[in-house]
Design a protein around this motif. Structure first.
Motif, PDB file in Angstrom:
ATOM      1  N   LYS A  65       0.826  -1.200   0.000  1.00 23.50           N
ATOM      2  CA  LYS A  65       0.000   0.000   0.000  1.00 23.50           C
ATOM      3  C   LYS A  65       0.866   1.258   0.000  1.00 23.50           C
ATOM      4  O   LYS A  65       0.612   2.204  -0.742  1.00 23.50           O
ATOM      5  N   GLU A  66       1.912   1.251   0.815  1.00 25.35           N
ATOM      6  CA  GLU A  66       2.790   2.412   0.888  1.00 25.35           C
ATOM      7  C   GLU A  66       3.527   2.645  -0.432  1.00 25.35           C
ATOM      8  O   GLU A  66       3.652   3.782  -0.888  1.00 25.35           O
ATOM      9  N   LEU A  67       4.000   1.571  -1.063  1.00 25.66           N
ATOM     10  CA  LEU A  67       4.691   1.708  -2.347  1.00 25.66           C
ATOM     11  C   LEU A  67       3.760   2.267  -3.409  1.00 25.66           C
ATOM     12  O   LEU A  67       4.135   3.150  -4.179  1.00 25.66           O
ATOM     13  N   LYS A  68       2.533   1.765  -3.450  1.00 24.32           N
ATOM     14  CA  LYS A  68       1.576   2.247  -4.446  1.00 24.32           C
ATOM     15  C   LYS A  68       1.260   3.718  -4.236  1.00 24.32           C
ATOM     16  O   LYS A  68       1.145   4.484  -5.195  1.00 24.32           O
ATOM     17  N   GLN A  69       1.152   4.141  -2.980  1.00 20.25           N
ATOM     18  CA  GLN A  69       0.858   5.545  -2.703  1.00 20.25           C
ATOM     19  C   GLN A  69       2.040   6.441  -3.057  1.00 20.25           C
ATOM     20  O   GLN A  69       1.856   7.515  -3.636  1.00 20.25           O
ATOM     21  N   LYS A  70       3.257   6.027  -2.712  1.00 19.51           N
ATOM     22  CA  LYS A  70       4.429   6.856  -2.996  1.00 19.51           C
ATOM     23  C   LYS A  70       4.692   6.982  -4.488  1.00 19.51           C
ATOM     24  O   LYS A  70       5.126   8.024  -4.951  1.00 19.51           O
ATOM     25  N   LEU A  71       4.434   5.909  -5.237  1.00 14.22           N
ATOM     26  CA  LEU A  71       4.691   5.929  -6.673  1.00 14.22           C
ATOM     27  C   LEU A  71       3.482   6.405  -7.474  1.00 14.22           C
ATOM     28  O   LEU A  71       3.599   6.636  -8.670  1.00 14.22           O
ATOM     29  N   SER A  72       2.335   6.527  -6.832  1.00 12.91           N
ATOM     30  CA  SER A  72       1.085   6.928  -7.487  1.00 12.91           C
ATOM     31  C   SER A  72       0.743   6.010  -8.659  1.00 12.91           C
ATOM     32  O   SER A  72       0.459   6.462  -9.769  1.00 12.91           O
ATOM     33  N   VAL A  73       0.796   4.713  -8.390  1.00 17.04           N
ATOM     34  CA  VAL A  73       0.472   3.724  -9.415  1.00 17.04           C
ATOM     35  C   VAL A  73      -0.456   2.675  -8.829  1.00 17.04           C
ATOM     36  O   VAL A  73      -0.664   2.609  -7.624  1.00 17.04           O
ATOM     37  N   GLY A  74      -0.990   1.835  -9.702  1.00 13.70           N
ATOM     38  CA  GLY A  74      -1.834   0.740  -9.264  1.00 13.70           C
ATOM     39  C   GLY A  74      -0.990  -0.492  -8.997  1.00 13.70           C
ATOM     40  O   GLY A  74       0.179  -0.560  -9.346  1.00 13.70           O
TER      41      GLY A  74
END
Length: 108
Positions: A65-74
């Motif tokens: 979840k954190e990686l997806k939020q930081k990278l703004s990707v799905g």
């Protein structure tokens, strides 16, 4: 002199609380074996896959979840793997190394 220094001068006895990021960083279990970061193409579209985490699934889901939020990707979490849409190996490896993980790049 930045804002933190000014606040320390005004309130010398105050002890700052830990932020959420500092708490999350300390809560995730760090392992000795490296997390595998690899690149694939599925249906003609690039994806980045992270696997090899031996801790709790909940920790790995929080990391996804954190990686997806930081990278703004799905992306998704399936079968003990994090799948991120796009080729973000370098950015993901940098984020994980900042958190204290050992990361190994596989392929290309």
């Amino acid at each position: 002199m930045d804002l933190q220094d000014q606040l320390k001068n005004l309130f010398p006895d105050h002890v700052p609380e830990e932020t959420e990021e500092q708490q999350e960083k300390s809560n995730i279990w760090l392992q000795d074996d490296p997390i595998i970061c690899k690149y694939e193409k599925r249906k003609g579209k690039p994806i980045t896959i992270l696997e090899g985490y031996t801790g709790a699934d909940e920790d790995f889901k929080l990391l996804a979840k954190e990686l997806k939020q930081k990278l703004s990707v799905g992306g998704s979490f399936k079968n003990d793997k994090i799948i991120i849409q796009g080729d973000y190996r370098d950015k993901i490896m940098e984020i994980l190394k900042d958190k204290g993980f050992n990361v190994k790049r596989v392929g290309g």
